[in-house]
Design an enzyme around this catalytic site. Structure first.
Site, PDB file in Angstrom:
ATOM      1  N   TYR B 126       0.833  -1.208   0.000  1.00 26.23           N
ATOM      2  CA  TYR B 126       0.000   0.000   0.000  1.00 26.23           C
ATOM      3  C   TYR B 126       0.866   1.256   0.000  1.00 26.23           C
ATOM      4  CZ  TYR B 126      -3.111   3.552   2.053  1.00 26.23           C
ATOM      5  OH  TYR B 126      -3.807   4.702   2.316  1.00 26.23           O
ATOM      6  N   LEU B 127       1.914   1.261   0.826  1.00 25.71           N
ATOM      7  CA  LEU B 127       2.783   2.447   0.887  1.00 25.71           C
ATOM      8  C   LEU B 127       3.540   2.657  -0.420  1.00 25.71           C
ATOM      9  CD1 LEU B 127       4.178   2.150   4.531  1.00 25.71           C
ATOM     10  CD2 LEU B 127       2.275   3.552   3.690  1.00 25.71           C
TER      11      LEU B 127
END
Lengths: 211, 211
Positions: B126-127
């Site tokens: 996600y990051l």
């Protein structure tokens, strides 16, 4: 003699490339997460560099002139690995290549990576990752070659390809051995850079069409 | 009066932003996949635009001046959606914004998106997606504001924040309502652009620190 780093040397295409470089006595360093996966090559002159692509692997680029990125490179890995390897590790490889003044970076991409929105497909996340990795390389200033093979087969390679996209999906298939042969040929062409080639099974010799 | 497109208006932060814009009588268009998710707002002046972010949604940008991208924006969706929404739909939004001459693009990103390699975490994919979407926006030439809130809570917002990263993770939490309040405030600051703000719960009024 120039030295080539193969990132993802234990994958199917990666190993075919690595074996060819050993046979032709090229100076090569194989980057793999687990060196036991190259046990069949361990008696060769090959230098093996063990590293995790999800960590810092910048040291693998020390003394390297050319890079072949063939890690991940499969639509069948999970989408988390698609993000972390096909995209993020590729992005980091380009960053490392930039710092190491790499003379040629060959990216093994995929047919469809030019336009992930063109078809509705389960492998769209994979095509998005490959597209963005390719774009990142192209914008980096590192001299690049991107190859985008059609659906891969394990047929024996005959070294016959075409770079013109066939009209039917069936005709797009290409043996992994011929992708590897194409990559090794492109590696030898020092002055050929900043090109994208789609690769399909065909009737032309590699050295006649990859120009 | 300028008009704002909210991409992901039915998400938790998206809906808080949308409600505030309705209350303050801003001209807004809410982009959602399923308009029934905005049934509680349907009697308002809000314009609702139904579209699938995995397809072409360029028409949503017609007549728009500002964009708020708050779609996806959760670490708990599957990594395929992370790639297709948080990264790819964000990238397409930036492309559309560029063509539509958007004056301000506010991206709701995440703490940690500056350096996905900094911590070992399950949310790393996600990051990575948020990092690359943010980078794409920053390189696009579209005037941008990126906000990177700490861990989100559903506490009542008190409009008190800080933009200085606290030393402990516990202190990083921020109510979604205060993220929404910060975004709406930043939207009103026409001349404030090309900035990144980390957002945490704190003791300062939004309009005192977001400068």
């Amino acid at each position: 003699m120039s030295k080539t780093l193969i990132i993802g040397a234990s994958g199917q295409i990666g190993k075919l490339i690595t074996k060819t470089l050993i046979e032709t006595q090229e100076d090569a360093r194989a980057l793999v997460r687990d060196k036991s996966k190259l046990d069949d090559l361990k008696d060769s002159e090959l230098e093996i560099f063990e590293a995790d692509l999800e960590k810092d692997f910048s040291r693998a680029f020390d003394g390297i002139d050319n890079v072949i990125f063939v890690a991940g490179s499969g639509a069948s890995t999970g989408p988390d690995k698609t993000l972390l390897i096909d995209l993020w590790a590729a992005k980091k490889s380009v960053d490392y290549a930039q710092k190491a003044n790499i003379k040629k970076f060959i990216m093994v991409s995929s047919i469809g990576a030019d336009d992930p929105d063109a078809i509705e497909s389960d492998i769209k996340p994979y095509l998005v990752a490959k597209h963005l990795a390719d774009q990142y390389l192209m914008a980096s200033g590192v001299p690049y070659i991107i190859v985008r093979p059609g659906p891969l087969t394990n047929d024996a390679g005959e070294g016959k390809i075409t770079i013109k996209r066939p009209s039917s999906r069936e005709e797009m298939a290409i043996p992994r051995a011929d992708v590897a042969k194409s990559v090794v040929f492109l590696l030898s062409k020092e002055d050929l850079n900043d090109k994208i080639f789609e690769l399909f099974g065909g009737t032309y010799d590699v050295d006649n069409v990859l120009v």
